[in-house]
Write an enzyme that holds these catalytic residues in place. Sequence first.
Site, PDB file in Angstrom:
ATOM      1  N   ARG A   3      38.576 115.866  96.684  1.00  0.00           N
ATOM      2  CA  ARG A   3      38.100 115.282  95.420  1.00  0.00           C
ATOM      3  C   ARG A   3      36.572 115.131  95.475  1.00  0.00           C
ATOM      4  O   ARG A   3      35.982 115.202  96.556  1.00  0.00           O
ATOM      5  CB  ARG A   3      38.744 113.910  95.217  1.00  0.00           C
ATOM      6  N   ARG A  63      36.979 107.081  86.639  1.00  0.00           N
ATOM      7  CA  ARG A  63      38.211 107.164  87.443  1.00  0.00           C
ATOM      8  C   ARG A  63      38.321 106.015  88.449  1.00  0.00           C
ATOM      9  O   ARG A  63      39.394 105.480  88.689  1.00  0.00           O
ATOM     10  CB  ARG A  63      38.243 108.503  88.200  1.00  0.00           C
ATOM     11  N   GLY A 119      43.755 107.840  87.637  1.00  0.00           N
ATOM     12  CA  GLY A 119      42.736 108.576  86.875  1.00  0.00           C
ATOM     13  C   GLY A 119      43.069 108.594  85.388  1.00  0.00           C
ATOM     14  O   GLY A 119      42.203 108.337  84.532  1.00  0.00           O
ATOM     15  N   GLU A 153      66.806 108.798  97.901  1.00  0.00           N
ATOM     16  CA  GLU A 153      66.953 108.956  96.451  1.00  0.00           C
ATOM     17  C   GLU A 153      65.551 108.965  95.852  1.00  0.00           C
ATOM     18  O   GLU A 153      64.682 108.204  96.289  1.00  0.00           O
ATOM     19  CB  GLU A 153      67.749 107.780  95.859  1.00  0.00           C
ATOM     20  N   GLU A 204      44.847 116.012 101.381  1.00  0.00           N
ATOM     21  CA  GLU A 204      44.277 116.837 100.309  1.00  0.00           C
ATOM     22  C   GLU A 204      43.253 116.069  99.468  1.00  0.00           C
ATOM     23  O   GLU A 204      42.391 116.667  98.820  1.00  0.00           O
ATOM     24  CB  GLU A 204      45.393 117.368  99.388  1.00  0.00           C
ATOM     25  N   ASN A 205      43.331 114.733  99.487  1.00  0.00           N
ATOM     26  CA  ASN A 205      42.411 113.924  98.677  1.00  0.00           C
ATOM     27  C   ASN A 205      40.942 114.052  99.097  1.00  0.00           C
ATOM     28  O   ASN A 205      40.043 113.740  98.321  1.00  0.00           O
ATOM     29  CB  ASN A 205      42.811 112.438  98.683  1.00  0.00           C
ATOM     30  N   ASP A 248      50.691 107.243  91.564  1.00  0.00           N
ATOM     31  CA  ASP A 248      49.948 108.265  90.819  1.00  0.00           C
ATOM     32  C   ASP A 248      49.605 107.756  89.428  1.00  0.00           C
ATOM     33  O   ASP A 248      50.347 106.968  88.842  1.00  0.00           O
ATOM     34  CB  ASP A 248      50.822 109.530  90.733  1.00  0.00           C
ATOM     35  N   SER A 279      45.871 111.031 100.655  1.00  0.00           N
ATOM     36  CA  SER A 279      46.473 112.204 101.296  1.00  0.00           C
ATOM     37  C   SER A 279      45.377 113.053 101.950  1.00  0.00           C
ATOM     38  O   SER A 279      44.197 112.925 101.599  1.00  0.00           O
ATOM     39  CB  SER A 279      47.222 113.045 100.259  1.00  0.00           C
ATOM     40  N   ARG A 317      57.926 107.898  92.378  1.00  0.00           N
ATOM     41  CA  ARG A 317      56.620 108.429  91.999  1.00  0.00           C
ATOM     42  C   ARG A 317      56.318 107.978  90.582  1.00  0.00           C
ATOM     43  O   ARG A 317      57.153 108.133  89.690  1.00  0.00           O
ATOM     44  CB  ARG A 317      56.565 109.957  92.081  1.00  0.00           C
TER      45      ARG A 317
HETATM   46  C1  FPP Z   1      46.537 108.816  92.403  1.00  0.00           C
HETATM   47  O1  FPP Z   1      45.873 108.590  91.194  1.00  0.00           O
HETATM   48  C2  FPP Z   1      46.239 107.835  93.404  1.00  0.00           C
HETATM   49  C3  FPP Z   1      45.487 108.061  94.535  1.00  0.00           C
HETATM   50  C4  FPP Z   1      44.641 109.228  94.787  1.00  0.00           C
HETATM   51  C5  FPP Z   1      45.521 107.136  95.642  1.00  0.00           C
HETATM   52  C6  FPP Z   1      45.988 105.766  95.331  1.00  0.00           C
HETATM   53  C7  FPP Z   1      44.936 104.836  95.675  1.00  0.00           C
HETATM   54  C8  FPP Z   1      44.912 103.554  95.335  1.00  0.00           C
HETATM   55  C9  FPP Z   1      45.999 102.867  94.612  1.00  0.00           C
HETATM   56  C10 FPP Z   1      43.736 102.736  95.681  1.00  0.00           C
HETATM   57  C11 FPP Z   1      43.460 102.601  97.151  1.00  0.00           C
HETATM   58  C12 FPP Z   1      44.611 102.128  97.941  1.00  0.00           C
HETATM   59  C13 FPP Z   1      44.656 101.047  98.730  1.00  0.00           C
HETATM   60  C14 FPP Z   1      45.841 100.788  99.595  1.00  0.00           C
HETATM   61  C15 FPP Z   1      43.568 100.073  98.809  1.00  0.00           C
HETATM   62  P1  FPP Z   1      45.108 109.850  90.595  1.00  0.00           P
HETATM   63  O2  FPP Z   1      43.660 109.599  90.784  1.00  0.00           O
HETATM   64  O3  FPP Z   1      45.633 111.108  91.197  1.00  0.00           O
HETATM   65  O4  FPP Z   1      45.525 109.750  89.095  1.00  0.00           O
HETATM   66  P2  FPP Z   1      45.572 110.960  88.053  1.00  0.00           P
HETATM   67  O5  FPP Z   1      46.649 111.900  88.534  1.00  0.00           O
HETATM   68  O6  FPP Z   1      45.923 110.273  86.782  1.00  0.00           O
HETATM   69  O7  FPP Z   1      44.203 111.583  88.046  1.00  0.00           O
END
Ligand code: FPP
Length: 247
Positions: free
Chosen positions: A68, A30, A20, A204, A64-65, A17, A62, A185
């Site tokens: 976006r 982002r 962004g 854990e 839920e993603n 996480d 996820s 996380r």
């Molecule tokens: C959260 O950051 C991260 C994600 C939505 C997914 C993670 C994706 C990657 C690391 C790139 C793609 C993965 C691979 C395996 C190629 P966020 O956008 O929620 O950050 P924020 O909470 O700061 O907005």
Amino acid sequence: MPAPAENVPPHVAIIMDGNGRWAKQRGLPRIEGHRRGVETVRTTTFAARDLGVRMLTLYAFSIENWKRPQEEVGALMTLLEYYLKKELETFVRDRVRLRTIGRTEELPAGVQKMLRTTMEETKHFNDYTLVLALNYGSRTEVVDAARSYAAAVAAGKEKLNDSSWGTFSRYLSTGDMPDPDLVIRTSGETRISNFLLLQAAYAEFVFMPVLWPDFTKADLSTAIAEYNRRERRFGLTSEQLKPAAAK
Ligand code: FPP
């Protein structure tokens, strides 16, 4: 870097996480954060193996993603396909087995094709496995598993009276995987966000303030050292564990 941890968790799972926020702090779009996040996926895959981890599960997308902005979802899928194309050779060379959890059948065709190819070419490697959670969500996973389990009962392949966690859990997308020992996380958020809810029953949890693009091998070592300071009791008392530890 902290001293090497004596007891390395065999299965580490990470909620990546903060991409962004990382981008926002720098006045970047982002997607730039996600791009840097992919670099961290690459470095962490090998950092974990160097430290002795046997399985690394990364929450890459996820269910839920999908909600976006379409532009961000599209960019994430493009990044994923590009990442898989670029990593195939490295996985084969460095003997990394790739597998996935989640409803991958709903991902774009190009991504699915790359996943199939990579999984096929790396399926013989047993030492180290990278698991990408893609279009994954625990609740959906449980519903899907319940449906498959019910179908197996109806077909006479399972007996309802014999139902147990052992029999049911094989129908989860993690069916043949060990449970995670350590869940990390990043970004300072302290939520599980529908990730491995049942599988992490005895894991854990380590929450770290670092944003995912800045996550390093030293951070992973720190999390493992923290894991080592914890006492995993699996419902027992400290006293009960001591004789077992002395054996
Ligand atoms: C959260 O950051 C991260 C994600 C939505 C997914 C993670 C994706 C990657 C690391 C790139 C793609 C993965 C691979 C395996 C190629 P966020 O956008 O929620 O950050 P924020 O909470 O700061 O907005």
